[in-house]
Design a protein around this motif. Structure first.
Motif, PDB file in Angstrom:
ATOM      1  N   ALA A  13       1.334   6.564   5.638  1.00 37.02           N
ATOM      2  CA  ALA A  13       2.437   5.639   5.377  1.00 37.02           C
ATOM      3  C   ALA A  13       2.317   4.387   6.245  1.00 37.02           C
ATOM      4  O   ALA A  13       2.540   3.264   5.764  1.00 37.02           O
ATOM      5  CB  ALA A  13       3.772   6.321   5.622  1.00 37.02           C
ATOM      6  N   LEU A  14       1.956   4.562   7.520  1.00 39.11           N
ATOM      7  CA  LEU A  14       1.854   3.411   8.427  1.00 39.11           C
ATOM      8  C   LEU A  14       0.721   2.472   8.012  1.00 39.11           C
ATOM      9  O   LEU A  14       0.889   1.251   7.995  1.00 39.11           O
ATOM     10  CB  LEU A  14       1.670   3.882   9.867  1.00 39.11           C
ATOM     11  N   LYS A  17       1.723   0.655   4.770  1.00 30.83           N
ATOM     12  CA  LYS A  17       2.648  -0.462   5.023  1.00 30.83           C
ATOM     13  C   LYS A  17       1.910  -1.679   5.556  1.00 30.83           C
ATOM     14  O   LYS A  17       2.222  -2.815   5.206  1.00 30.83           O
ATOM     15  CB  LYS A  17       3.735  -0.032   6.007  1.00 30.83           C
ATOM     16  N   ARG A  18       0.919  -1.443   6.411  1.00 26.76           N
ATOM     17  CA  ARG A  18       0.125  -2.549   6.950  1.00 26.76           C
ATOM     18  C   ARG A  18      -0.687  -3.214   5.848  1.00 26.76           C
ATOM     19  O   ARG A  18      -0.823  -4.435   5.809  1.00 26.76           O
ATOM     20  CB  ARG A  18      -0.817  -2.059   8.049  1.00 26.76           C
ATOM     21  N   GLN A  20       0.080  -3.330   2.665  1.00 26.09           N
ATOM     22  CA  GLN A  20       1.036  -4.086   1.854  1.00 26.09           C
ATOM     23  C   GLN A  20       1.488  -5.361   2.566  1.00 26.09           C
ATOM     24  O   GLN A  20       1.577  -6.428   1.944  1.00 26.09           O
ATOM     25  CB  GLN A  20       2.247  -3.222   1.530  1.00 26.09           C
ATOM     26  N   LYS A  21       1.738  -5.256   3.849  1.00 29.14           N
ATOM     27  CA  LYS A  21       2.164  -6.422   4.632  1.00 29.14           C
ATOM     28  C   LYS A  21       1.119  -7.537   4.574  1.00 29.14           C
ATOM     29  O   LYS A  21       1.429  -8.698   4.308  1.00 29.14           O
ATOM     30  CB  LYS A  21       2.412  -6.005   6.084  1.00 29.14           C
ATOM     31  N   GLU A  48      -0.617   2.156  -0.728  1.00 31.31           N
ATOM     32  CA  GLU A  48       0.384   1.345  -0.033  1.00 31.31           C
ATOM     33  C   GLU A  48       1.646   2.145   0.306  1.00 31.31           C
ATOM     34  O   GLU A  48       2.267   1.903   1.332  1.00 31.31           O
ATOM     35  CB  GLU A  48       0.781   0.130  -0.867  1.00 31.31           C
ATOM     36  N   ARG A  49       2.014   3.071  -0.543  1.00 31.75           N
ATOM     37  CA  ARG A  49       3.212   3.882  -0.315  1.00 31.75           C
ATOM     38  C   ARG A  49       2.924   5.085   0.582  1.00 31.75           C
ATOM     39  O   ARG A  49       3.844   5.817   0.957  1.00 31.75           O
ATOM     40  CB  ARG A  49       3.803   4.355  -1.634  1.00 31.75           C
ATOM     41  N   ASP A  76       0.073   0.343  14.181  1.00 29.83           N
ATOM     42  CA  ASP A  76       1.381   1.009  14.225  1.00 29.83           C
ATOM     43  C   ASP A  76       1.269   2.516  14.436  1.00 29.83           C
ATOM     44  O   ASP A  76       2.284   3.192  14.595  1.00 29.83           O
ATOM     45  CB  ASP A  76       2.152   0.745  12.928  1.00 29.83           C
TER      46      ASP A  76
END
Length: 106
Positions: A13-14, A17-18, A20-21, A48-49, A76
């Motif tokens: 997940a981390l 998220k990175r 996607q960011k 991404e999820r 992260d």
């Protein structure tokens, strides 16, 4: 030696998220990135999820395409147990980043 708390970390997940960011920061769609690394848009969405683990070879392709050092996607994932160690970790990260050969900078 740094002491980290890994009990509650969802790396998928981390990292997702990175991904996607950075993708959104650079203005790419999920479809564009999926095509670039050779996966379906649905599969890329799962990365991404954090629903699926991204293959390391895809992450390397992604880092190259997004012109981002690969370690950026993992930043992260490291949570120090105490805030006093936070500044030590930042210093270590900066030293590692400065000492990293150009071959790892994308």
């Amino acid at each position: 030696m740094m002491n980290y708390d890994f009990t509650d970390i969802d790396v998928n997940a981390l990292v997702g998220k990175r991904i996607q960011k950075k993708r959104k920061e650079l203005g790419y769609t999920g479809m564009q990135i999926a095509e670039k690394i050779g996966v379906s848009q649905q599969q890329f969405s799962r990365y991404e999820r954090g629903m699926n683990k991204i293959d390391l070879s895809y992450l390397v392709l992604l880092a190259n395409y997004l012109n981002t050092p690969i370690y950026w996607f993992f930043e992260d994932c490291f949570i120090p147990k105490s805030s006093s160690e936070h500044s030590r970790i930042d210093k270590c990260s900066n030293i590692i980043a400065e000492a990293t050969p150009d071959v790892f900078s994308y």
